[in-house]
Write a protein that holds these residues in place. Structure first.
Motif, mmCIF file in Angstrom:
data_model
loop_
_atom_site.group_PDB
_atom_site.id
_atom_site.type_symbol
_atom_site.label_atom_id
_atom_site.label_comp_id
_atom_site.label_asym_id
_atom_site.label_seq_id
_atom_site.Cartn_x
_atom_site.Cartn_y
_atom_site.Cartn_z
ATOM 1 N N TYR A 59 80.387 1.650 -24.363
ATOM 2 C CA TYR A 59 81.027 2.065 -25.283
ATOM 3 C C TYR A 59 80.563 3.443 -25.649
ATOM 4 N N THR A 60 81.314 4.118 -26.695
ATOM 5 C CA THR A 60 81.043 5.579 -26.999
ATOM 6 C C THR A 60 80.140 5.509 -28.185
ATOM 7 N N LEU A 61 79.080 6.211 -28.445
ATOM 8 C CA LEU A 61 78.301 6.394 -29.709
ATOM 9 C C LEU A 61 78.638 7.833 -30.206
ATOM 10 N N VAL A 62 78.639 7.671 -31.592
ATOM 11 C CA VAL A 62 78.518 9.172 -32.325
ATOM 12 C C VAL A 62 77.759 9.075 -33.309
ATOM 13 N N ASN A 63 77.098 9.992 -33.968
ATOM 14 C CA ASN A 63 76.203 9.895 -35.173
ATOM 15 C C ASN A 63 77.181 10.574 -36.099
ATOM 16 N N MET A 64 77.434 9.998 -37.420
ATOM 17 C CA MET A 64 78.010 10.713 -38.438
ATOM 18 C C MET A 64 77.543 10.039 -39.718
ATOM 19 N N THR A 65 77.290 10.930 -40.580
ATOM 20 C CA THR A 65 76.625 10.553 -41.951
ATOM 21 C C THR A 65 77.271 11.462 -43.072
ATOM 22 N N GLY A 66 77.264 10.647 -44.222
ATOM 23 C CA GLY A 66 77.845 11.949 -45.392
ATOM 24 C C GLY A 66 79.098 11.642 -45.592
ATOM 25 N N ALA A 67 79.727 11.996 -46.466
ATOM 26 C CA ALA A 67 81.396 11.972 -46.935
ATOM 27 C C ALA A 67 82.296 12.308 -45.713
#
Length: 220
Positions: A59-67
């Motif tokens: 799979y593809t992983l991305v990091n995302m946080t916040g609005a």
């Protein structure tokens, strides 16, 4: 479909379930994006071990946080069959952003009284999110890290089933060493050399119900 794993209390196995669901969807033949929206980055650590163990995460992983998580997930929705979001174990901007963009929210509860005490806060968050959404969020609760045999499982399950704002799914995930043993080497519980068949049956029952509506009973 966008599926978010949410909790406002840590230690309920949320990240373990999120990464297992991502791997399970890959096994089912889907193109999957796993979003790590938790500042602890448990899903990212798992994926790093997974790449070392398997050579390819699947799979593809991305990091995302916040609005901004909401906008980024919306922009990538059409590129994947399914998006799985792992959020932090507390009420954060990232978690609310995930709930605002998800089609389904998976909210695990451990069968302990102090975990159940958070249900009112969970419902308040869900109600707030529902009020700003164009399309209703499907919010599910279920038992996670449940005891193999315990009256607490039944009592907490009965309590969860009384709340109309969230749907209780009777597919518990028990507190089995197989999950942590597999996660420690970047594998889903069904990918180990000698899988725990009861653990595999539990996640198959839960995940099939969420994705397909299959009422497959788990083995306790």
């Amino acid at each position: 479909m966008v599926i978010s794993f949410n909790s406002i209390k840590g230690g309920v196995g949320k990240s373990t379930l999120a990464v297992n669901f991502a791997a399970w969807l890959v096994k089912e033949g889907h193109d999957v994006l796993l979003v790590d929206g938790d500042e602890q980055e448990t899903s990212s650590d798992f994926t790093a071990y997974r790449e070392q163990t398997r050579g390819d995460t699947g799979y593809t992983l991305v990091n995302m946080t916040g609005a901004n998580l909401r906008k980024q997930v919306e922009s990538m929705r059409s590129k994947y069959d399914h998006i799985v979001i792992d959020t932090g174990g507390r009420d954060t901007t990232s978690q609310r952003a995930a709930l605002s963009v998800a089609d389904v929210a998976m909210i695990p509860f451990a069968p302990r009284s102090f975990d159940l005490w958070t249900i009112t806060k969970v419902i308040e968050v869900i109600d707030e999110i529902q009020s700003i959404r164009d399309k209703p969020l499907k919010a599910y609760t279920f038992l996670s890290r449940a005891d193999i045999k315990s009256a607490d499982n039944r009592e907490v399950a009965q309590a969860l089933a009384t709340y109309p704002a969230i749907q209780y799914l009777p597919y518990p995930i028990c507190n089995r060493k197989a999950f942590s043993n597999a996660a420690g080497v970047g594998l889903a519980v069904f990918e180990t050399e000698q899988p725990d068949l009861k653990a595999v049956a539990e996640i198959n029952a839960l995940f099939n119900n969420v994705l397909h509506g299959h009422n497959t009973p788990a083995t306790a």
